[in-house]
Design a protein around this motif. Structure first.
Motif, PDB file in Angstrom:
ATOM      1  N   GLU A 229      35.099  33.395  51.327  1.00  0.00           N
ATOM      2  CA  GLU A 229      36.004  32.271  51.592  1.00  0.00           C
ATOM      3  C   GLU A 229      36.628  31.764  50.296  1.00  0.00           C
ATOM      4  OE1 GLU A 229      33.472  29.538  53.572  1.00  0.00           O
ATOM      5  OE2 GLU A 229      33.513  30.605  55.497  1.00  0.00           O
ATOM      6  N   ARG A 230      35.856  31.722  49.225  1.00  0.00           N
ATOM      7  CA  ARG A 230      36.382  31.264  47.939  1.00  0.00           C
ATOM      8  C   ARG A 230      37.421  32.228  47.401  1.00  0.00           C
ATOM      9  NH1 ARG A 230      30.903  30.219  44.712  1.00  0.00           N
ATOM     10  NH2 ARG A 230      32.306  29.847  42.950  1.00  0.00           N
ATOM     11  N   ILE A 231      37.183  33.519  47.585  1.00  0.00           N
ATOM     12  CA  ILE A 231      38.165  34.516  47.133  1.00  0.00           C
ATOM     13  C   ILE A 231      39.474  34.358  47.885  1.00  0.00           C
ATOM     14  CG2 ILE A 231      38.690  36.986  47.060  1.00  0.00           C
ATOM     15  CD1 ILE A 231      35.619  37.438  46.725  1.00  0.00           C
ATOM     16  N   VAL A 232      39.391  34.231  49.208  1.00  0.00           N
ATOM     17  CA  VAL A 232      40.608  34.117  50.026  1.00  0.00           C
ATOM     18  C   VAL A 232      41.365  32.836  49.672  1.00  0.00           C
ATOM     19  CG1 VAL A 232      41.467  33.831  52.383  1.00  0.00           C
ATOM     20  CG2 VAL A 232      39.697  35.525  51.898  1.00  0.00           C
ATOM     21  N   ALA A 233      40.636  31.726  49.482  1.00  0.00           N
ATOM     22  CA  ALA A 233      41.289  30.463  49.130  1.00  0.00           C
ATOM     23  C   ALA A 233      41.971  30.561  47.769  1.00  0.00           C
ATOM     24  CB  ALA A 233      40.265  29.330  49.138  1.00  0.00           C
ATOM     25  N   ALA A 234      41.281  31.156  46.802  1.00  0.00           N
ATOM     26  CA  ALA A 234      41.863  31.300  45.466  1.00  0.00           C
ATOM     27  C   ALA A 234      43.067  32.236  45.492  1.00  0.00           C
ATOM     28  CB  ALA A 234      40.812  31.820  44.493  1.00  0.00           C
ATOM     29  N   ALA A 235      42.953  33.329  46.246  1.00  0.00           N
ATOM     30  CA  ALA A 235      44.064  34.280  46.333  1.00  0.00           C
ATOM     31  C   ALA A 235      45.279  33.627  46.963  1.00  0.00           C
ATOM     32  CB  ALA A 235      43.639  35.515  47.126  1.00  0.00           C
TER      33      ALA A 235
ATOM     34  N   MET B 266      47.011  31.420  44.427  1.00  0.00           N
ATOM     35  CA  MET B 266      47.682  32.152  43.364  1.00  0.00           C
ATOM     36  C   MET B 266      48.856  32.969  43.877  1.00  0.00           C
ATOM     37  SD  MET B 266      44.670  33.099  40.687  1.00  0.00           S
ATOM     38  CE  MET B 266      45.858  32.971  39.351  1.00  0.00           C
ATOM     39  N   PHE B 267      48.772  33.436  45.121  1.00  0.00           N
ATOM     40  CA  PHE B 267      49.917  34.129  45.707  1.00  0.00           C
ATOM     41  C   PHE B 267      51.093  33.157  45.859  1.00  0.00           C
ATOM     42  CE2 PHE B 267      47.080  37.400  48.115  1.00  0.00           C
ATOM     43  CZ  PHE B 267      46.877  38.074  46.924  1.00  0.00           C
ATOM     44  N   VAL B 268      50.789  31.920  46.252  1.00  0.00           N
ATOM     45  CA  VAL B 268      51.838  30.908  46.381  1.00  0.00           C
ATOM     46  C   VAL B 268      52.451  30.609  45.011  1.00  0.00           C
ATOM     47  CG1 VAL B 268      52.263  28.468  46.874  1.00  0.00           C
ATOM     48  CG2 VAL B 268      50.947  29.861  48.478  1.00  0.00           C
ATOM     49  N   GLU B 269      51.604  30.501  44.008  1.00  0.00           N
ATOM     50  CA  GLU B 269      52.069  30.138  42.674  1.00  0.00           C
ATOM     51  C   GLU B 269      52.816  31.274  41.978  1.00  0.00           C
ATOM     52  OE1 GLU B 269      48.536  29.057  40.614  1.00  0.00           O
ATOM     53  OE2 GLU B 269      48.080  27.375  41.955  1.00  0.00           O
ATOM     54  N   SER B 270      52.295  32.509  42.114  1.00  0.00           N
ATOM     55  CA  SER B 270      52.788  33.604  41.278  1.00  0.00           C
ATOM     56  C   SER B 270      53.196  34.852  42.030  1.00  0.00           C
ATOM     57  CB  SER B 270      51.701  33.985  40.251  1.00  0.00           C
ATOM     58  OG  SER B 270      51.265  32.859  39.528  1.00  0.00           O
ATOM     59  N   GLY B 271      53.042  34.879  43.355  1.00  0.00           N
ATOM     60  CA  GLY B 271      53.385  36.071  44.109  1.00  0.00           C
ATOM     61  C   GLY B 271      52.182  36.970  44.332  1.00  0.00           C
ATOM     62  N   PRO B 272      52.331  38.009  45.173  1.00  0.00           N
ATOM     63  CA  PRO B 272      51.182  38.825  45.585  1.00  0.00           C
ATOM     64  C   PRO B 272      50.684  39.815  44.540  1.00  0.00           C
ATOM     65  CG  PRO B 272      53.200  39.666  46.570  1.00  0.00           C
ATOM     66  CD  PRO B 272      53.563  38.400  45.876  1.00  0.00           C
ATOM     67  N   ASP B 273      51.346  39.913  43.390  1.00  0.00           N
ATOM     68  CA  ASP B 273      50.930  40.878  42.363  1.00  0.00           C
ATOM     69  C   ASP B 273      50.065  40.263  41.278  1.00  0.00           C
ATOM     70  OD1 ASP B 273      52.350  42.953  43.613  1.00  0.00           O
ATOM     71  OD2 ASP B 273      54.209  42.331  42.644  1.00  0.00           O
ATOM     72  N   VAL B 274      49.581  39.054  41.499  1.00  0.00           N
ATOM     73  CA  VAL B 274      48.734  38.401  40.500  1.00  0.00           C
ATOM     74  C   VAL B 274      47.495  39.263  40.239  1.00  0.00           C
ATOM     75  CG1 VAL B 274      47.508  37.061  42.258  1.00  0.00           C
ATOM     76  CG2 VAL B 274      47.612  36.228  39.915  1.00  0.00           C
ATOM     77  N   PRO B 275      47.071  39.417  38.973  1.00  0.00           N
ATOM     78  CA  PRO B 275      45.912  40.265  38.654  1.00  0.00           C
ATOM     79  C   PRO B 275      44.633  39.806  39.354  1.00  0.00           C
ATOM     80  CG  PRO B 275      47.155  39.763  36.668  1.00  0.00           C
ATOM     81  CD  PRO B 275      47.726  38.897  37.763  1.00  0.00           C
ATOM     82  N   PHE B 276      43.840  40.774  39.752  1.00  0.00           N
ATOM     83  CA  PHE B 276      42.582  40.472  40.438  1.00  0.00           C
ATOM     84  C   PHE B 276      41.639  39.655  39.562  1.00  0.00           C
ATOM     85  CE2 PHE B 276      41.524  43.280  44.337  1.00  0.00           C
ATOM     86  CZ  PHE B 276      42.719  42.911  44.928  1.00  0.00           C
ATOM     87  N   ASP B 277      41.616  39.915  38.252  1.00  0.00           N
ATOM     88  CA  ASP B 277      40.669  39.179  37.410  1.00  0.00           C
ATOM     89  C   ASP B 277      41.014  37.696  37.352  1.00  0.00           C
ATOM     90  OD1 ASP B 277      42.970  39.619  35.961  1.00  0.00           O
ATOM     91  OD2 ASP B 277      41.941  40.011  34.066  1.00  0.00           O
ATOM     92  N   GLU B 278      42.318  37.365  37.493  1.00  0.00           N
ATOM     93  CA  GLU B 278      42.703  35.960  37.536  1.00  0.00           C
ATOM     94  C   GLU B 278      42.273  35.310  38.851  1.00  0.00           C
ATOM     95  OE1 GLU B 278      46.750  35.183  36.535  1.00  0.00           O
ATOM     96  OE2 GLU B 278      46.748  36.548  34.820  1.00  0.00           O
ATOM     97  N   ILE B 279      42.352  36.073  39.937  1.00  0.00           N
ATOM     98  CA  ILE B 279      41.877  35.554  41.223  1.00  0.00           C
ATOM     99  C   ILE B 279      40.372  35.314  41.160  1.00  0.00           C
ATOM    100  CG2 ILE B 279      41.591  36.067  43.682  1.00  0.00           C
ATOM    101  CD1 ILE B 279      44.177  37.701  43.527  1.00  0.00           C
ATOM    102  N   ALA B 280      39.650  36.269  40.591  1.00  0.00           N
ATOM    103  CA  ALA B 280      38.199  36.124  40.477  1.00  0.00           C
ATOM    104  C   ALA B 280      37.850  34.897  39.639  1.00  0.00           C
ATOM    105  CB  ALA B 280      37.597  37.391  39.857  1.00  0.00           C
ATOM    106  N   ARG B 281      38.586  34.698  38.559  1.00  0.00           N
ATOM    107  CA  ARG B 281      38.323  33.541  37.703  1.00  0.00           C
ATOM    108  C   ARG B 281      38.587  32.249  38.466  1.00  0.00           C
ATOM    109  NH1 ARG B 281      41.810  34.678  34.064  1.00  0.00           N
ATOM    110  NH2 ARG B 281      40.464  36.209  33.077  1.00  0.00           N
TER     111      ARG B 281
END
Length: 220
Positions: A27-33, A36-51
């Motif tokens: 749930e935390r991954i999906v919420a963070a993704a 970040m998709f809203v902020e930067s688009g769907p190509d945001v790096p995975f490590d930034e999503i994890a962070r």
């Protein structure tokens, strides 16, 4: 026949449920993704999503081995919440047009327009899970419209697609532009649009109403 130790037959053993901490991480991954998709688009790096989610890269990849899987999960999550809200509002408001208003503003808060850039390229629009939630959402919003139209509260020359176009345009982020802090105008402009949906119509609309079929991918 089971063994003397009482061990269950593997053929009848139920799959183990995910642990609570694993569900929370997902749930935390999906919420963070989604953020970040809203902020930067769907190509945001995975490590930034994890962070952003506060978990390690390995945990993210364990839940979502590729970008397509994560994008689909985010899209399904948003559409599920929006559909549930439409279903709830359809019976919660005495005034059926007020239900349409509340649904529209709630959907805007979900930034549903930010999904559009994620549905391009090789995205599988016909994946069974996505198709099911799309059908649920379309049915729920159509029910809101039909109830408002039957009560004489919505003009007869508009369709669900007209609302989806407005939501898409007003809630899609504009990265890389000089249009800063435009979110503060979204609900104001949605109210202007909703006034145009309400019966009686004050003008003749050009062209034809946008239907849900207009949003289906074109087949070759």
């Amino acid at each position: 026949m089971s063994s003397v130790t009482g061990t269950a037959d593997p053929a009848t053993r139920r799959p183990a449920r995910p642990r609570a901490d694993a569900l929370r991480n997902r749930e935390r991954i999906v919420a963070a993704a989604r953020e970040m998709f809203v902020e930067s688009g769907p190509d945001v790096p995975f490590d930034e999503i994890a962070r952003r989610a506060g978990i390690g890269n390995a945990t993210l990849y364990r839940h979502f081995p590729d970008r397509a899987t994560l994008v689909r999960e985010v899209v399904v999550s948003v559409m599920s919440r929006v559909a549930a809200d439409a279903e709830r509002l359809n019976g919660a408001e005495d005034d059926p047009f007020q239900a349409v208003r509340r649904f529209t503003h709630n959907a805007a808060e979900e930034r549903i327009g930010a999904l559009c850039p994620m549905l391009s390229g090789g995205f599988d629009r016909e994946h069974p899970e996505l198709a099911a939630v799309r059908d649920r959402l379309e049915g729920a919003v159509r029910a809101l419209f039909e109830r408002a139209r039957s009560a004489g509260r919505m003009r007869p020359d508009v369709e669900v697609g007209d609302l989806l176009v407005a939501l898409s345009q007003l809630t899609r982020p504009l990265p890389g532009t000089g249009c800063l802090d435009m979110d503060r105008f979204v609900h104001r402009h949605l109210e202007l649009f909703l006034d145009g949906l309400e019966a009686p119509g004050r003008s003749r609309l050009p062209g034809t109403a946008a239907t849900l079929e207009d949003f289906r991918p074109r087949r070759a």
